[in-house]
Scaffold this motif. Structure first.
Motif, PDB file in Angstrom:
ATOM      1  N   MET A 142      51.485-129.695  11.999  1.00  0.00           N
ATOM      2  CA  MET A 142      51.341-129.837  13.771  1.00  0.00           C
ATOM      3  C   MET A 142      52.369-130.557  14.430  1.00  0.00           C
ATOM      4  N   ALA A 143      52.732-129.807  15.607  1.00  0.00           N
ATOM      5  CA  ALA A 143      53.946-130.381  16.561  1.00  0.00           C
ATOM      6  C   ALA A 143      53.751-130.496  17.855  1.00  0.00           C
ATOM      7  N   ALA A 144      54.176-131.168  18.691  1.00  0.00           N
ATOM      8  CA  ALA A 144      53.858-131.303  19.952  1.00  0.00           C
ATOM      9  C   ALA A 144      55.140-131.436  20.870  1.00  0.00           C
ATOM     10  N   THR A 145      55.278-130.892  21.817  1.00  0.00           N
ATOM     11  CA  THR A 145      56.287-131.158  22.989  1.00  0.00           C
ATOM     12  C   THR A 145      55.789-131.764  24.228  1.00  0.00           C
ATOM     13  N   ASP A 146      56.264-131.888  25.354  1.00  0.00           N
ATOM     14  CA  ASP A 146      55.765-132.537  26.373  1.00  0.00           C
ATOM     15  C   ASP A 146      54.614-131.774  26.884  1.00  0.00           C
ATOM     16  N   ASP A 147      54.627-130.299  26.793  1.00  0.00           N
ATOM     17  CA  ASP A 147      53.459-129.483  27.378  1.00  0.00           C
ATOM     18  C   ASP A 147      52.810-128.513  26.427  1.00  0.00           C
ATOM     19  N   THR A 148      53.323-128.267  25.092  1.00  0.00           N
ATOM     20  CA  THR A 148      52.871-127.457  24.294  1.00  0.00           C
ATOM     21  C   THR A 148      52.618-128.059  22.818  1.00  0.00           C
ATOM     22  N   VAL A 149      51.371-127.619  22.321  1.00  0.00           N
ATOM     23  CA  VAL A 149      51.174-128.030  21.012  1.00  0.00           C
ATOM     24  C   VAL A 149      50.838-126.740  19.843  1.00  0.00           C
ATOM     25  N   PHE A 150      51.646-127.116  18.809  1.00  0.00           N
ATOM     26  CA  PHE A 150      51.534-125.770  17.767  1.00  0.00           C
ATOM     27  C   PHE A 150      50.712-126.669  16.597  1.00  0.00           C
ATOM     28  N   ASP A 155      45.487-119.540   8.640  1.00  0.00           N
ATOM     29  CA  ASP A 155      44.729-118.224   9.355  1.00  0.00           C
ATOM     30  C   ASP A 155      45.912-117.845  10.364  1.00  0.00           C
ATOM     31  N   GLY A 156      47.218-118.564  10.570  1.00  0.00           N
ATOM     32  CA  GLY A 156      47.920-118.206  11.407  1.00  0.00           C
ATOM     33  C   GLY A 156      48.418-119.558  12.257  1.00  0.00           C
ATOM     34  N   LEU A 157      49.131-119.226  13.326  1.00  0.00           N
ATOM     35  CA  LEU A 157      49.606-120.189  14.231  1.00  0.00           C
ATOM     36  C   LEU A 157      48.848-120.081  15.513  1.00  0.00           C
ATOM     37  N   ARG A 158      48.393-121.372  16.040  1.00  0.00           N
ATOM     38  CA  ARG A 158      47.595-121.644  17.093  1.00  0.00           C
ATOM     39  C   ARG A 158      48.439-122.629  18.176  1.00  0.00           C
ATOM     40  N   ILE A 159      48.543-122.203  19.499  1.00  0.00           N
ATOM     41  CA  ILE A 159      49.560-122.705  20.525  1.00  0.00           C
ATOM     42  C   ILE A 159      48.714-122.908  21.653  1.00  0.00           C
ATOM     43  N   THR A 160      48.892-124.185  22.261  1.00  0.00           N
ATOM     44  CA  THR A 160      48.351-124.510  23.359  1.00  0.00           C
ATOM     45  C   THR A 160      49.151-125.078  24.367  1.00  0.00           C
ATOM     46  N   GLY A 161      49.001-124.921  25.725  1.00  0.00           N
ATOM     47  CA  GLY A 161      49.815-125.327  26.714  1.00  0.00           C
ATOM     48  C   GLY A 161      49.150-126.090  27.864  1.00  0.00           C
ATOM     49  N   ASP A 162      47.833-126.139  27.626  1.00  0.00           N
ATOM     50  CA  ASP A 162      47.152-126.864  28.593  1.00  0.00           C
ATOM     51  C   ASP A 162      46.109-127.964  27.857  1.00  0.00           C
ATOM     52  N   GLY A 164      44.745-127.942  24.985  1.00  0.00           N
ATOM     53  CA  GLY A 164      43.570-127.387  24.309  1.00  0.00           C
ATOM     54  C   GLY A 164      42.569-126.591  24.802  1.00  0.00           C
ATOM     55  N   GLU A 165      42.653-126.437  26.336  1.00  0.00           N
ATOM     56  CA  GLU A 165      41.361-125.741  27.021  1.00  0.00           C
ATOM     57  C   GLU A 165      41.433-124.281  26.541  1.00  0.00           C
ATOM     58  N   THR A 166      42.879-123.882  26.178  1.00  0.00           N
ATOM     59  CA  THR A 166      43.199-122.236  25.675  1.00  0.00           C
ATOM     60  C   THR A 166      43.943-122.269  24.803  1.00  0.00           C
ATOM     61  N   TRP A 167      43.773-121.381  23.732  1.00  0.00           N
ATOM     62  CA  TRP A 167      44.849-121.186  22.794  1.00  0.00           C
ATOM     63  C   TRP A 167      45.161-119.739  22.692  1.00  0.00           C
ATOM     64  N   ARG A 168      46.482-119.690  22.084  1.00  0.00           N
ATOM     65  CA  ARG A 168      47.223-118.493  22.014  1.00  0.00           C
ATOM     66  C   ARG A 168      47.389-118.280  20.593  1.00  0.00           C
ATOM     67  N   ASP A 169      46.759-117.053  19.703  1.00  0.00           N
ATOM     68  CA  ASP A 169      46.803-117.011  18.308  1.00  0.00           C
ATOM     69  C   ASP A 169      47.930-116.236  17.803  1.00  0.00           C
ATOM     70  N   VAL A 170      48.662-116.490  16.962  1.00  0.00           N
ATOM     71  CA  VAL A 170      49.681-115.832  16.270  1.00  0.00           C
ATOM     72  C   VAL A 170      49.349-115.458  14.869  1.00  0.00           C
ATOM     73  N   THR A 171      49.325-114.187  14.651  1.00  0.00           N
ATOM     74  CA  THR A 171      49.059-113.702  13.206  1.00  0.00           C
ATOM     75  C   THR A 171      50.254-112.653  12.936  1.00  0.00           C
ATOM     76  N   GLU A 172      49.958-111.754  11.886  1.00  0.00           N
ATOM     77  CA  GLU A 172      50.799-110.653  11.564  1.00  0.00           C
ATOM     78  C   GLU A 172      50.664-109.608  12.777  1.00  0.00           C
ATOM     79  N   ALA A 173      49.904-109.650  13.408  1.00  0.00           N
ATOM     80  CA  ALA A 173      49.864-108.586  14.808  1.00  0.00           C
ATOM     81  C   ALA A 173      50.645-109.112  15.867  1.00  0.00           C
ATOM     82  N   ASP A 174      51.177-110.380  15.621  1.00  0.00           N
ATOM     83  CA  ASP A 174      52.183-111.020  16.721  1.00  0.00           C
ATOM     84  C   ASP A 174      53.590-110.847  16.202  1.00  0.00           C
ATOM     85  N   GLY A 175      53.747-110.751  14.764  1.00  0.00           N
ATOM     86  CA  GLY A 175      55.234-110.618  14.161  1.00  0.00           C
ATOM     87  C   GLY A 175      55.287-111.515  13.158  1.00  0.00           C
TER      88      GLY A 175
END
Length: 517
Positions: A142-150, A155-162, A164-175
């Motif tokens: 887990m890692a956090a910057t001022d506005d983003t959490v990883f 099962d891959g990487l999840r990223i939120t910029g709000d 935890g209200e919404t998440w962006r998923d990163v897997t093989e389909a995303d590189g």
């Protein structure tokens, strides 16, 4: 442990042939005093330690939740547990991240959470919300910057910029080269370790490049622990490497034996994760959290090839217990060593597959692809559940039955599949002063560097749903143990017993711990 006339005969055979080693009964000898509270008295298994910007120190543990020192000096500790109202989701905590006024934590097996009031209440993301994905956070993932959490997971990487209200998923389909992530570092770029090496992104996880390549079956090494941090943080990090170091007891070291039947290969090849999940091995309850386990698990991304562990005939290919896509293979008869009273027919079963590539009646060779990893049936994540059975008769109904949750003839697969390179196994028996097996007790003393994402903490002696091997008659097994010397410890009838053992590659060390009258 299964009790029967066969067990009694087998026990007598083991003692008569000298297969058991010297009985251990030693005074209490414990490791150096833990810098964090120790509710077990056997050493606190620390999985993560981090210092917040306000100087507070957060310690994630195996099964004991979070220990929090608000003064950063360890004078007073708070214990945050999943049983608390509005508490954390799971007591196996392996990651932290901090942003202004916010604390994030991650777990082995039940997601992650965030607190905005200093750890007093938590908002959690668990199986109820995530389903059978994203639950296994990578060590330190887990890692956090001022506005983003990883959040790096199996099962891959999840990223939120709000928040935890919404998440962006990163897997093989995303590189990503592999979604099974082993670690995370966020600085000028985002770097993730995985089964194939290290990937890097310089645009916040939108595009990726391969930063380094791991060899087949190898894992990229984790980065070195930072030398910075408060005196308490540095002390805890040093403790992490020796929390199971017990003083050697009197008496000879138990040497590796000559008996072994590592007859089969592993069901996951070098293109996947060949490590057994050490948190939930055969006969384990994960410290009382789950039912007694009937096999071993190989956590892998969905679609990873599942391979036959040996030559045989497919006797079942379809849906079994709770709708799990399952394969069962008959491997023929196993003849025990001369004088051993037990032999039988050997089978392997493979559960939770996404799909099957064989049919009933097919002949397979060791290494053939028979299925692909999934999460069908009663599964909380993508993994292969492997069982091995030794039955008295040649009947597949004794092995696979959709109505039977606890098959009657399972044995510990760790004693049958080849150990990882450079490792061996420990097979032990624990008795009370009357010579009776002691079920459901913990055996401490071994620490392993891998798999860090599902780490070993202690073994558990078998209860009524697990069965001793027809050759070893054991009550517990610790597998894939790096070669070397260890001191095992167990509590029997209120007294702690210790025994020094030696492990050699490809061999089994047999040990007995018994309380004397």
């Amino acid at each position: 442990m299964k009790t029967s006339n066969l067990s009694a005969v087998l026990s007598a055979f083991l003692f008569a042939t000298g297969a058991t080693q010297a009985i251990a009964q030693e005074p209490t000898r414990m490791p150096t005093l833990s810098p964090v509270p120790d509710s077990t008295g056997w050493g606190t298994h620390v999985l993560a330690v981090a210092e917040a910007s306000d100087g507070s120190v957060w310690v994630g543990t195996y099964g004991q939740g979070i220990y929090l020192s608000r003064d950063g000096a360890g004078r007073d500790w708070e214990n945050l547990r999943s049983r608390d109202s509005a508490g954390i989701s799971w007591d196996f905590v392996n990651a932290f991240a901090f942003a202004p006024g916010v604390i994030w934590y991650g777990t082995i097996g039940n997601g992650w959470g965030v607190s905005r009031d200093g750890g007093r209440t938590w908002r959690n993301w668990t199986f109820d919300e995530l389903g059978p994905r994203w639950l296994y956070v990578a060590p330190g993932g887990m890692a956090a910057t001022d506005d983003t959490v990883f959040v790096a997971t199996a099962d891959g990487l999840r990223i939120t910029g709000d928040g935890g209200e919404t998440w962006r998923d990163v897997t093989e389909a995303d590189g990503l080269s592999s979604r099974y992530l082993l670690g995370l570092a966020v600085g000028e770029s985002v770097r993730v370790r995985h089964l194939a090496g290290v990937d890097e992104s310089v645009d916040g996880g939108r595009t990726w490049r391969r930063a380094s390549q791991a060899g087949a079956g190898e894992r990229p090494p984790p980065p070195p622990e930072p030398a910075t941090g408060s005196a308490l943080v540095r002390e805890i990090r040093q403790w992490q490497g020796r929390f199971r170091d017990y003083a050697a007891p009197a008496g000879a070291v138990v040497e590796p034996g000559d008996r072994a039947h590592f007859r089969f290969r592993r069901p996951i090849g070098p293109d996947g994760n060949a490590y057994v999940d050490q948190t939930y091995t055969y006969g384990s309850t994960m410290g009382g959290n789950f039912q007694q386990h009937q096999g071993v698990e190989f956590n892998n991304p969905e679609g990873t090839p599942v391979r036959a562990i040996g030559d045989g005939i497919v006797v079942f290919a379809g849906q079994a217990e709770a709708g799990s896509n399952t394969v069962a293979i008959r491997h023929g008869r196993h003849e025990s060593p001369p004088g051993c009273p037990a032999a039988g027919f050997v089978w392997s079963t493979y559960y939770h597959n996404a799909d099957l590539t064989v049919a009933t009646g097919d002949t397979v060779r060791a290494g053939d692809v028979i299925a692909h990893v999934g999460s069908t049936g009663r599964a909380t994540n993508d993994h292969l559940h492997l069982e091995i059975h030794v039955t008295p008769t040649d009947s597949s109904a004794l092995v696979v039955d959709s109505e039977v949750r606890f098959p009657p003839y399972t044995v510990n697969p760790i004693l049958w599949i080849e150990p990882l390179p450079g490792t061996g196994a420990i097979a032990g028996r624990v008795f009370d002063a009357a010579g009776r097996p002691v079920p459901g007790t913990r055996v401490y003393g071994v620490a392993k560097p891998e798999p860090a994402e599902t780490p070993f903490s202690f073994a558990e002696t078998y209860e009524d749903r697990a069965h001793s091997d027809p050759v070893f008659g054991e009550h517990f097994v610790i597998g894939d143990v790096p070669a070397g010397d260890y001191v095992l410890g167990v509590e029997v009838e209120g007294r702690r017993l210790f025994r020094a053992v030696r492990v050699a590659p490809g061999r089994v060390t047999e040990v007995v711990l018994q309380q004397l009258r």
